[in-house]
Design an enzyme around this catalytic site. Structure first.
Site, PDB file in Angstrom:
ATOM      1  N   LYS A  75       9.524  10.874  -0.555  1.00 51.09           N
ATOM      2  CA  LYS A  75       8.742  10.179   0.481  1.00 51.09           C
ATOM      3  C   LYS A  75       9.679   9.458   1.456  1.00 51.09           C
ATOM      4  O   LYS A  75       9.539   9.559   2.670  1.00 51.09           O
ATOM      5  CB  LYS A  75       7.792   9.172  -0.182  1.00 51.09           C
ATOM      6  CG  LYS A  75       7.038   8.313   0.814  1.00 51.09           C
ATOM      7  CD  LYS A  75       6.355   7.103   0.176  1.00 51.09           C
ATOM      8  CE  LYS A  75       5.974   6.115   1.269  1.00 51.09           C
ATOM      9  NZ  LYS A  75       5.484   4.848   0.791  1.00 51.09           N
ATOM     10  N   THR A  80       6.267   0.583   2.089  1.00 51.58           N
ATOM     11  CA  THR A  80       7.283   1.393   2.783  1.00 51.58           C
ATOM     12  C   THR A  80       6.538   2.427   3.612  1.00 51.58           C
ATOM     13  O   THR A  80       5.884   3.321   3.058  1.00 51.58           O
ATOM     14  CB  THR A  80       8.193   2.119   1.770  1.00 51.58           C
ATOM     15  OG1 THR A  80       8.858   1.153   0.971  1.00 51.58           O
ATOM     16  CG2 THR A  80       9.233   2.956   2.508  1.00 51.58           C
ATOM     17  N   LEU A 137       0.834  -1.203   0.000  1.00 51.20           N
ATOM     18  CA  LEU A 137       0.000   0.000   0.000  1.00 51.20           C
ATOM     19  C   LEU A 137       0.871   1.257   0.000  1.00 51.20           C
ATOM     20  O   LEU A 137       2.059   1.193   0.316  1.00 51.20           O
ATOM     21  CB  LEU A 137      -0.912  -0.030   1.236  1.00 51.20           C
ATOM     22  CG  LEU A 137      -1.887  -1.217   1.235  1.00 51.20           C
ATOM     23  CD1 LEU A 137      -2.402  -1.531   2.641  1.00 51.20           C
ATOM     24  CD2 LEU A 137      -3.051  -0.925   0.286  1.00 51.20           C
ATOM     25  N   PRO A 138       0.269   2.425  -0.314  1.00 56.86           N
ATOM     26  CA  PRO A 138       1.112   3.615  -0.481  1.00 56.86           C
ATOM     27  C   PRO A 138       1.832   4.079   0.796  1.00 56.86           C
ATOM     28  O   PRO A 138       3.028   4.333   0.761  1.00 56.86           O
ATOM     29  CB  PRO A 138       0.118   4.683  -0.963  1.00 56.86           C
ATOM     30  CG  PRO A 138      -1.004   3.922  -1.570  1.00 56.86           C
ATOM     31  CD  PRO A 138      -1.110   2.648  -0.788  1.00 56.86           C
ATOM     32  N   LYS A 142      15.251  -0.109   5.372  1.00 58.36           N
ATOM     33  CA  LYS A 142      14.832   0.485   4.093  1.00 58.36           C
ATOM     34  C   LYS A 142      15.084   2.003   4.073  1.00 58.36           C
ATOM     35  O   LYS A 142      15.664   2.531   3.129  1.00 58.36           O
ATOM     36  CB  LYS A 142      13.345   0.169   3.885  1.00 58.36           C
ATOM     37  CG  LYS A 142      12.613   0.974   2.855  1.00 58.36           C
ATOM     38  CD  LYS A 142      12.842   0.474   1.464  1.00 58.36           C
ATOM     39  CE  LYS A 142      12.202   1.437   0.452  1.00 58.36           C
ATOM     40  NZ  LYS A 142      12.454   1.063  -0.905  1.00 58.36           N
TER      41      LYS A 142
HETATM   42  P1  NAD Z   1       0.855   2.485  -6.094  1.00 59.05           P
HETATM   43  O1  NAD Z   1       0.265   3.792  -5.687  1.00 59.05           O
HETATM   44  O2  NAD Z   1       1.115   2.223  -7.536  1.00 59.05           O
HETATM   45  O3  NAD Z   1      -0.061   1.278  -5.547  1.00 59.05           O
HETATM   46  C1  NAD Z   1      -0.728   1.286  -4.330  1.00 59.05           C
HETATM   47  C2  NAD Z   1      -2.061   0.582  -4.552  1.00 59.05           C
HETATM   48  O4  NAD Z   1      -2.733   0.457  -3.292  1.00 59.05           O
HETATM   49  C3  NAD Z   1      -2.997   1.355  -5.470  1.00 59.05           C
HETATM   50  O5  NAD Z   1      -3.382   0.531  -6.563  1.00 59.05           O
HETATM   51  C4  NAD Z   1      -4.183   1.713  -4.578  1.00 59.05           C
HETATM   52  O6  NAD Z   1      -5.431   1.721  -5.257  1.00 59.05           O
HETATM   53  C5  NAD Z   1      -4.119   0.599  -3.547  1.00 59.05           C
HETATM   54  N1  NAD Z   1      -4.833   0.923  -2.309  1.00 59.05           N
HETATM   55  C6  NAD Z   1      -4.750   2.042  -1.542  1.00 59.05           C
HETATM   56  N2  NAD Z   1      -5.579   1.955  -0.482  1.00 59.05           N
HETATM   57  C7  NAD Z   1      -6.194   0.739  -0.575  1.00 59.05           C
HETATM   58  C8  NAD Z   1      -7.174   0.071   0.192  1.00 59.05           C
HETATM   59  N3  NAD Z   1      -7.692   0.639   1.289  1.00 59.05           N
HETATM   60  N4  NAD Z   1      -7.586  -1.145  -0.203  1.00 59.05           N
HETATM   61  C9  NAD Z   1      -7.080  -1.729  -1.322  1.00 59.05           C
HETATM   62  N5  NAD Z   1      -6.154  -1.128  -2.114  1.00 59.05           N
HETATM   63  C10 NAD Z   1      -5.726   0.090  -1.747  1.00 59.05           C
HETATM   64  O7  NAD Z   1       2.211   2.357  -5.252  1.00 59.05           O
HETATM   65  P2  NAD Z   1       3.453   1.392  -5.576  1.00 59.05           P
HETATM   66  O8  NAD Z   1       4.420   2.096  -6.457  1.00 59.05           O
HETATM   67  O9  NAD Z   1       2.946   0.058  -5.937  1.00 59.05           O
HETATM   68  O10 NAD Z   1       4.153   1.354  -4.132  1.00 59.05           O
HETATM   69  C11 NAD Z   1       3.613   0.602  -3.067  1.00 59.05           C
HETATM   70  C12 NAD Z   1       4.571   0.679  -1.891  1.00 59.05           C
HETATM   71  O11 NAD Z   1       5.850   0.194  -2.292  1.00 59.05           O
HETATM   72  C13 NAD Z   1       4.802   2.110  -1.395  1.00 59.05           C
HETATM   73  O12 NAD Z   1       4.861   2.097   0.002  1.00 59.05           O
HETATM   74  C14 NAD Z   1       6.138   2.492  -2.026  1.00 59.05           C
HETATM   75  O13 NAD Z   1       6.850   3.463  -1.251  1.00 59.05           O
HETATM   76  C15 NAD Z   1       6.855   1.166  -2.028  1.00 59.05           C
HETATM   77  N6  NAD Z   1       7.900   1.022  -3.058  1.00 59.05           N
HETATM   78  C16 NAD Z   1       7.687   1.437  -4.317  1.00 59.05           C
HETATM   79  C17 NAD Z   1       8.686   1.295  -5.289  1.00 59.05           C
HETATM   80  C18 NAD Z   1       8.472   1.748  -6.712  1.00 59.05           C
HETATM   81  O14 NAD Z   1       9.451   1.826  -7.469  1.00 59.05           O
HETATM   82  N7  NAD Z   1       7.248   2.026  -7.128  1.00 59.05           N
HETATM   83  C19 NAD Z   1       9.906   0.712  -4.944  1.00 59.05           C
HETATM   84  C20 NAD Z   1      10.093   0.251  -3.639  1.00 59.05           C
HETATM   85  C21 NAD Z   1       9.076   0.412  -2.699  1.00 59.05           C
END
Ligand code: NAD
Length: 296
Positions: free
Chosen positions: A246, A96, A65-66, A171
């Site tokens: 972030k 994260t 999740l975000p 992390k």
């Molecule tokens: P994203 O915004 O693409 O995906 C998050 C998903 O969670 C969305 O599809 C959203 O609709 C869903 N969501 C939010 N609230 C919800 C709920 N109550 N019920 C169900 N679904 C819900 O984000 P991401 O890029 O996939 O990143 C996710 C996590 O991973 C974050 O914490 C980010 O910091 C971490 N991260 C991301 C990357 C990257 O390169 N994108 C790399 C390492 C870590």
């Protein structure tokens, strides 16, 4: 067959859930976004209508999740994970988030009799798709050993960082170091150029001398020396500056709590914040080079 409930199918969670389904797990997935859920169903997951729906029969719950507020709500609300997961289920949060929220949610899960670990990842969408993520796992008891066979289907390196929340600690400290070292690398390449030393020559020397770092040798922010680095694609991500911001903010919040002095972390956070304020948060974080050059 192990049943997995997967919550959060965004840029990272989508391919991670797909890899679990491909590995033969029985995955039921859900997301607020219908488009994201449709993609997961196409990739072999069963459609979950809600958080309660995906966790009710799951042996293992994985969430991606975000931010901390989303994790709190998904786990702690009445319709959430803790109120609806079956007894004995293992809970894995790979988002994260801030250390305090990670520890608070794990503590609430423990109080309800669940084993829960925080397991944030390093590696972006490409690593999530290839199943080569690095997982940093925090949690007590047998949580790490139970999580490992699931995490191994999504990642290549699985580390136990110690107690609950320590995955998040590893992390954010790693990413603070990366964020700082990228800015330092930009400064050095920019100064070298202004003094008449071209990027390739400086790279050849410094990458084998004491100034070398991952930011230089794998992700050089000056175009040229590392062909697949975002600097050669006008800083298209990669890892967006907004995402780095972030993580830098999470590190600063944690540093305030712990009364740790992080002057370079604070300065670096301010520079990535300037990128975002200039409307360039969607550039790769190595695009901070443009800020250093005055060409953002
Ligand atoms: P994203 O915004 O693409 O995906 C998050 C998903 O969670 C969305 O599809 C959203 O609709 C869903 N969501 C939010 N609230 C919800 C709920 N109550 N019920 C169900 N679904 C819900 O984000 P991401 O890029 O996939 O990143 C996710 C996590 O991973 C974050 O914490 C980010 O910091 C971490 N991260 C991301 C990357 C990257 O390169 N994108 C790399 C390492 C870590």
């Amino acid at each position: 067959m192990t049943k997995i409930g997967f919550i959060g199918l965004g840029n990272m969670g989508g391919p991670m859930a797909a890899n679990l389904a491909k590995a033969g797990f029985d995955v039921t997935a859900t997301d607020l976004s219908i488009a994201a859920l449709d993609r997961a169903v196409e990739a072999g997951c069963a459609r979950g209508e809600s958080v309660a729906d995906v966790v009710k029969d799951a042996d293992v719950v994985v969430s991606m999740l975000p931010a901390g507020a989303h994790v709190r709500s998904v786990y702690l609300d009445n319709y959430g994970v803790l109120a609806n997961a079956k007894k004995g289920a293992l809970l894995i949060d790979s988002s994260t988030i801030d250390v305090d929220n990670a520890r608070a949610v794990i503590s609430a899960a423990t109080d309800k009799g669940f084993v829960m670990v925080d397991a944030p990842v390093s590696g972006g969408v490409a690593a999530a798709t290839a199943g080569t993520l690095t997982f940093m796992v925090g949690g007590e008891g047998d949580g790490f050993e139970r999580a490992k066979p699931v995490l191994e289907k999504m990642g290549k390196n699985i580390f136990h960082a110690g107690e609950a929340g320590n995955g998040q600690v590893a992390k954010i400290c790693n990413n603070m170091l990366l964020g700082i070292s990228m800015i330092a690398t930009c400064e050095a390449f920019n100064l070298a150029e202004k003094l008449g030393l071209d990027a390739q020559t400086f790279f050849d020397i410094s990458s084998t001398a004491s100034g070398q770092s991952w930011s230089m040798t794998s992700y050089c922010p000056a175009p040229g020396p590392v062909p697949n680095a975002p600097s050669n694609k006008d800083y298209q991500p990669g890892f967006a500056a907004a995402m780095m911001l972030k993580d830098m903010r999470l590190a600063q919040e944690a540093a305030h709590q712990a009364k740790a002095s992080t002057p370079l972390g604070a300065q670096s956070e301010a520079l990535y914040a300037l990128m975002e304020a200039a409307g360039k948060g969607d550039l790769d974080f190595s695009g901070v080079m443009k800020l250093i050059k005055g060409s953002l």
